[in-house]
Design an enzyme around this catalytic site. Structure first.
Site, mmCIF file in Angstrom:
data_model
loop_
_atom_site.group_PDB
_atom_site.id
_atom_site.type_symbol
_atom_site.label_atom_id
_atom_site.label_comp_id
_atom_site.label_asym_id
_atom_site.label_seq_id
_atom_site.Cartn_x
_atom_site.Cartn_y
_atom_site.Cartn_z
ATOM 1 N N HIS A 151 -7.491 -5.457 -0.259
ATOM 2 C CA HIS A 151 -6.274 -4.662 -0.427
ATOM 3 C C HIS A 151 -5.052 -5.325 0.189
ATOM 4 O O HIS A 151 -3.975 -4.762 0.177
ATOM 5 C CB HIS A 151 -6.509 -3.286 0.242
ATOM 6 C CG HIS A 151 -5.466 -2.263 -0.022
ATOM 7 N ND1 HIS A 151 -5.139 -1.831 -1.300
ATOM 8 C CD2 HIS A 151 -4.671 -1.561 0.826
ATOM 9 C CE1 HIS A 151 -4.196 -0.910 -1.222
ATOM 10 N NE2 HIS A 151 -3.886 -0.733 0.051
ATOM 11 N N ASP A 191 -10.246 -4.156 -5.575
ATOM 12 C CA ASP A 191 -9.620 -3.464 -4.448
ATOM 13 C C ASP A 191 -10.265 -2.091 -4.293
ATOM 14 O O ASP A 191 -10.110 -1.218 -5.144
ATOM 15 C CB ASP A 191 -8.114 -3.321 -4.721
ATOM 16 C CG ASP A 191 -7.327 -2.780 -3.535
ATOM 17 O OD1 ASP A 191 -7.931 -2.136 -2.655
ATOM 18 O OD2 ASP A 191 -6.098 -2.988 -3.498
ATOM 19 N N SER A 236 0.824 -1.206 0.000
ATOM 20 C CA SER A 236 0.000 0.000 0.000
ATOM 21 C C SER A 236 0.860 1.259 0.000
ATOM 22 O O SER A 236 1.691 1.448 -0.879
ATOM 23 C CB SER A 236 -0.962 -0.050 1.190
ATOM 24 O OG SER A 236 -1.941 0.950 1.083
#
Length: 266
Positions: free
Chosen positions: A246, A218, A95
Protein backbone atom coordinates in the site's frame (compact mmCIF):
# COMPACT_ATOMS: atom_id res chain seq x y z
CA UNK A 1 -1.64 29.98 16.91
CA UNK A 2 1.54 29.14 15.01
CA UNK A 3 0.23 26.69 12.41
CA UNK A 4 3.68 26.11 10.93
CA UNK A 5 4.92 24.90 14.28
CA UNK A 6 1.70 23.06 15.17
CA UNK A 7 1.86 20.98 11.99
CA UNK A 8 5.67 20.78 11.81
CA UNK A 9 5.66 22.39 8.36
CA UNK A 10 8.82 22.20 6.25
CA UNK A 11 9.20 24.17 3.00
CA UNK A 12 12.04 23.54 0.55
CA UNK A 13 12.70 24.05 -3.13
CA UNK A 14 11.97 26.98 -5.41
CA UNK A 15 9.35 27.70 -8.02
CA UNK A 16 5.98 29.27 -8.69
CA UNK A 17 4.16 25.96 -8.35
CA UNK A 18 3.69 24.17 -5.04
CA UNK A 19 3.66 20.44 -4.24
CA UNK A 20 1.97 19.76 -0.90
CA UNK A 21 2.67 16.24 0.37
CA UNK A 22 0.27 14.68 2.89
CA UNK A 23 0.98 11.43 4.77
CA UNK A 24 -1.41 8.61 5.56
CA UNK A 25 -2.79 7.22 8.81
CA UNK A 26 -0.16 6.28 11.40
CA UNK A 27 2.56 7.90 9.32
CA UNK A 28 4.40 11.23 9.10
CA UNK A 29 6.03 13.47 6.54
CA UNK A 30 9.24 11.39 6.56
CA UNK A 31 7.44 8.77 4.47
CA UNK A 32 7.91 11.10 1.49
CA UNK A 33 11.70 11.28 1.97
CA UNK A 34 12.44 9.28 -1.20
CA UNK A 35 9.96 11.15 -3.42
CA UNK A 36 9.79 14.81 -2.40
CA UNK A 37 13.51 15.66 -3.02
CA UNK A 38 13.09 14.75 -6.70
CA UNK A 39 10.93 17.86 -7.17
CA UNK A 40 13.02 20.50 -5.41
CA UNK A 41 14.01 22.04 -8.74
CA UNK A 42 10.99 23.82 -10.13
CA UNK A 43 8.64 23.45 -7.16
CA UNK A 44 8.16 24.69 -3.64
CA UNK A 45 7.83 21.45 -1.72
CA UNK A 46 5.69 21.56 1.41
CA UNK A 47 5.72 18.77 4.00
CA UNK A 48 3.72 18.67 7.23
CA UNK A 49 2.35 16.35 9.92
CA UNK A 50 -1.31 16.17 10.84
CA UNK A 51 -1.94 17.13 14.46
CA UNK A 52 -1.49 13.94 16.47
CA UNK A 53 1.07 12.50 14.03
CA UNK A 54 4.84 12.78 13.61
CA UNK A 55 6.42 15.82 15.25
CA UNK A 56 3.22 17.88 15.33
CA UNK A 57 2.06 19.65 18.48
CA UNK A 58 0.07 16.95 20.25
CA UNK A 59 -1.11 19.56 22.74
CA UNK A 60 -3.33 20.90 19.94
CA UNK A 61 -5.09 17.59 19.36
CA UNK A 62 -8.85 17.99 19.75
CA UNK A 63 -10.75 14.71 19.99
CA UNK A 64 -13.91 16.13 18.47
CA UNK A 65 -12.19 17.88 15.54
CA UNK A 66 -10.07 14.90 14.56
CA UNK A 67 -12.82 12.28 14.90
CA UNK A 68 -13.74 12.90 11.23
CA UNK A 69 -11.66 13.46 8.11
CA UNK A 70 -12.97 17.02 7.90
CA UNK A 71 -10.74 17.89 10.87
CA UNK A 72 -7.66 16.72 8.98
CA UNK A 73 -8.84 18.61 5.87
CA UNK A 74 -8.90 21.72 8.04
CA UNK A 75 -5.23 21.06 8.88
CA UNK A 76 -4.46 21.09 5.15
CA UNK A 77 -6.32 24.37 4.67
CA UNK A 78 -4.69 25.87 7.77
CA UNK A 79 -1.23 25.05 6.41
CA UNK A 80 -2.06 26.57 3.02
CA UNK A 81 -3.43 29.70 4.67
CA UNK A 82 -0.37 30.03 6.91
CA UNK A 83 1.84 29.88 3.80
CA UNK A 84 -0.38 32.34 1.89
CA UNK A 85 -1.21 29.72 -0.72
CA UNK A 86 -4.39 30.58 -2.59
CA UNK A 87 -4.01 28.74 -5.94
CA UNK A 88 -1.68 26.64 -8.05
CA UNK A 89 -1.15 23.91 -5.42
CA UNK A 90 -0.75 20.27 -6.39
CA UNK A 91 -1.86 18.08 -3.49
CA UNK A 92 -0.03 14.74 -3.23
CA UNK A 93 -1.70 12.41 -0.74
CA UNK A 94 -1.21 8.84 0.39
CA UNK A 95 -4.08 6.54 1.38
CA UNK A 96 -6.63 8.35 3.56
CA UNK A 97 -4.98 11.67 2.73
CA UNK A 98 -6.39 11.30 -0.77
CA UNK A 99 -9.88 11.62 0.70
CA UNK A 100 -8.69 14.41 2.97
CA UNK A 101 -7.30 16.27 -0.03
CA UNK A 102 -10.58 15.84 -1.89
CA UNK A 103 -12.49 17.30 1.06
CA UNK A 104 -10.08 20.23 1.23
CA UNK A 105 -10.48 20.85 -2.51
CA UNK A 106 -14.26 20.92 -2.16
CA UNK A 107 -14.08 23.29 0.80
CA UNK A 108 -11.68 25.68 -0.96
CA UNK A 109 -12.37 25.71 -4.72
CA UNK A 110 -9.49 27.05 -6.78
CA UNK A 111 -6.80 26.29 -4.21
CA UNK A 112 -5.67 23.04 -5.79
CA UNK A 113 -4.62 22.81 -9.41
CA UNK A 114 -4.64 19.02 -9.31
CA UNK A 115 -4.67 16.04 -6.95
CA UNK A 116 -2.19 13.16 -7.04
CA UNK A 117 -3.46 10.16 -5.09
CA UNK A 118 -1.21 7.28 -4.02
CA UNK A 119 -3.25 4.25 -2.93
CA UNK A 120 -6.54 6.12 -2.46
CA UNK A 121 -9.77 4.69 -1.08
CA UNK A 122 -12.99 6.65 -0.61
CA UNK A 123 -14.35 3.82 1.54
CA UNK A 124 -12.58 0.77 3.00
CA UNK A 125 -15.83 -1.14 3.66
CA UNK A 126 -17.45 -3.40 1.07
CA UNK A 127 -20.92 -2.37 -0.11
CA UNK A 128 -21.68 -5.30 -2.38
CA UNK A 129 -22.53 -5.72 -5.15
CA UNK A 130 -21.91 -2.10 -6.14
CA UNK A 131 -18.65 -1.37 -4.34
CA UNK A 132 -15.62 -3.43 -3.30
CA UNK A 133 -13.68 -1.62 -0.59
CA UNK A 134 -11.59 -4.53 0.62
CA UNK A 135 -13.03 -5.13 4.11
CA UNK A 136 -16.23 -6.22 5.77
CA UNK A 137 -17.36 -3.96 8.59
CA UNK A 138 -16.76 -6.80 11.07
CA UNK A 139 -13.13 -7.02 9.86
CA UNK A 140 -12.55 -3.39 10.76
CA UNK A 141 -14.39 -3.74 14.07
CA UNK A 142 -11.99 -6.54 14.96
CA UNK A 143 -8.97 -4.52 13.85
CA UNK A 144 -9.93 -1.60 16.10
CA UNK A 145 -10.72 -3.96 18.98
CA UNK A 146 -7.19 -5.39 18.69
CA UNK A 147 -5.88 -1.83 18.70
CA UNK A 148 -7.66 -1.21 22.00
CA UNK A 149 -6.46 -4.44 23.58
CA UNK A 150 -2.84 -4.60 22.39
CA UNK A 151 -1.54 -1.57 20.51
CA UNK A 152 1.92 -2.98 19.82
CA UNK A 153 0.45 -6.29 18.72
CA UNK A 154 -1.93 -4.41 16.43
CA UNK A 155 0.99 -2.50 14.90
CA UNK A 156 2.98 -5.68 14.34
CA UNK A 157 -0.05 -7.31 12.72
CA UNK A 158 -0.91 -4.40 10.46
CA UNK A 159 2.51 -3.33 9.17
CA UNK A 160 3.12 -6.39 6.94
CA UNK A 161 -0.44 -6.08 5.61
CA UNK A 162 0.15 -2.44 4.67
CA UNK A 163 3.74 -2.77 3.46
CA UNK A 164 3.30 -5.99 1.50
CA UNK A 165 6.44 -7.40 3.08
CA UNK A 166 7.25 -9.43 6.18
CA UNK A 167 7.99 -7.85 9.55
CA UNK A 168 11.57 -6.67 9.58
CA UNK A 169 11.52 -5.49 5.99
CA UNK A 170 12.56 -1.85 5.47
CA UNK A 171 9.08 -0.47 4.76
CA UNK A 172 7.40 -2.60 7.45
CA UNK A 173 10.03 -1.51 9.98
CA UNK A 174 9.58 2.19 9.19
CA UNK A 175 5.81 1.84 9.44
CA UNK A 176 6.08 -0.04 12.74
CA UNK A 177 8.38 2.66 14.17
CA UNK A 178 5.90 5.34 13.11
CA UNK A 179 2.89 3.52 14.53
CA UNK A 180 4.62 2.78 17.80
CA UNK A 181 5.80 6.39 18.24
CA UNK A 182 2.25 7.72 17.81
CA UNK A 183 0.09 8.30 20.87
CA UNK A 184 -2.29 5.28 20.99
CA UNK A 185 -5.34 7.39 21.87
CA UNK A 186 -4.75 9.80 19.00
CA UNK A 187 -3.95 6.91 16.65
CA UNK A 188 -7.21 5.20 17.66
CA UNK A 189 -9.24 8.31 16.84
CA UNK A 190 -7.49 8.72 13.46
CA UNK A 191 -7.96 5.00 12.75
CA UNK A 192 -11.71 5.16 13.28
CA UNK A 193 -11.97 8.31 11.17
CA UNK A 194 -9.97 6.57 8.44
CA UNK A 195 -11.45 3.10 8.25
CA UNK A 196 -15.10 4.01 8.83
CA UNK A 197 -15.12 7.00 6.47
CA UNK A 198 -17.30 6.83 3.35
CA UNK A 199 -16.52 9.65 0.95
CA UNK A 200 -18.04 8.12 -2.17
CA UNK A 201 -20.80 10.75 -2.26
CA UNK A 202 -18.18 13.53 -2.24
CA UNK A 203 -16.54 12.43 -5.49
CA UNK A 204 -19.07 14.27 -7.64
CA UNK A 205 -18.02 17.59 -6.10
CA UNK A 206 -14.30 17.29 -6.90
CA UNK A 207 -13.58 19.67 -9.79
CA UNK A 208 -9.80 19.63 -10.17
CA UNK A 209 -8.03 17.00 -12.31
CA UNK A 210 -6.57 14.00 -10.50
CA UNK A 211 -4.01 11.25 -10.98
CA UNK A 212 -4.91 7.94 -9.31
CA UNK A 213 -1.87 5.75 -8.60
CA UNK A 214 -3.28 2.33 -7.80
CA UNK A 215 -1.20 -0.61 -6.57
CA UNK A 216 -1.72 -3.89 -8.40
CA UNK A 217 -1.64 -6.02 -5.22
CA UNK A 218 -2.86 -3.91 -2.31
CA UNK A 219 -4.60 -5.53 0.66
CA UNK A 220 -6.02 -2.19 1.80
CA UNK A 221 -7.22 -0.83 -1.54
CA UNK A 222 -7.86 -3.44 -4.24
CA UNK A 223 -7.70 -2.55 -7.92
CA UNK A 224 -11.49 -2.24 -8.01
CA UNK A 225 -11.19 0.82 -5.77
CA UNK A 226 -8.97 2.63 -8.26
CA UNK A 227 -11.34 1.73 -11.09
CA UNK A 228 -14.31 3.01 -9.07
CA UNK A 229 -12.56 6.30 -8.38
CA UNK A 230 -11.58 6.70 -12.02
CA UNK A 231 -15.19 6.18 -13.12
CA UNK A 232 -16.56 8.67 -10.56
CA UNK A 233 -13.94 11.45 -10.64
CA UNK A 234 -14.14 13.91 -13.51
CA UNK A 235 -10.86 14.56 -15.33
CA UNK A 236 -9.14 11.66 -13.60
CA UNK A 237 -6.26 9.55 -14.89
CA UNK A 238 -5.75 6.01 -13.57
CA UNK A 239 -2.33 4.38 -13.53
CA UNK A 240 -1.84 0.95 -11.99
CA UNK A 241 1.63 0.49 -10.54
CA UNK A 242 3.06 -3.04 -10.51
CA UNK A 243 3.54 -2.94 -6.75
CA UNK A 244 2.76 -5.26 -3.84
CA UNK A 245 1.60 -3.34 -0.78
CA UNK A 246 0.00 0.00 0.00
CA UNK A 247 3.07 2.26 0.12
CA UNK A 248 4.69 2.58 -3.29
CA UNK A 249 6.16 5.96 -2.32
CA UNK A 250 8.26 4.04 0.22
CA UNK A 251 8.80 0.69 -1.50
CA UNK A 252 9.06 1.85 -5.14
CA UNK A 253 9.67 5.61 -4.99
CA UNK A 254 11.03 5.87 -8.54
CA UNK A 255 7.76 4.52 -9.95
CA UNK A 256 5.89 7.27 -8.11
CA UNK A 257 8.39 9.94 -9.18
CA UNK A 258 8.15 8.88 -12.82
CA UNK A 259 4.35 8.78 -12.74
CA UNK A 260 4.22 12.24 -11.18
CA UNK A 261 6.69 13.69 -13.68
CA UNK A 262 4.74 12.25 -16.59
CA UNK A 263 1.52 13.74 -15.22
CA UNK A 264 2.73 17.15 -14.12
CA UNK A 265 3.14 19.93 -16.72
CA UNK A 266 6.66 20.16 -18.15
Amino acid sequence: MDILKRNNVKVTGEGDKVLLFAHGFGCNQNMWSQVAPAFLEGYRVVLFDYVGSGASSVMDFDHRRYSTLNGYARDVLDVCEALDLTSGVTFVGHSVSCSIGMLASIARPGLFERLIMVGPSPCFVNHLPDYVGGFERTDLDGLLALMDQNYIGWANYLTPVISGESNGGPVASELADSFCSTDPIMARIFAEATFYADNRADLQYVDCPSLILQHRHDALAPVEVGEYLHSHLRNSTLQVLDVVGHCSHMSHPQLVIDAMRNYLPA
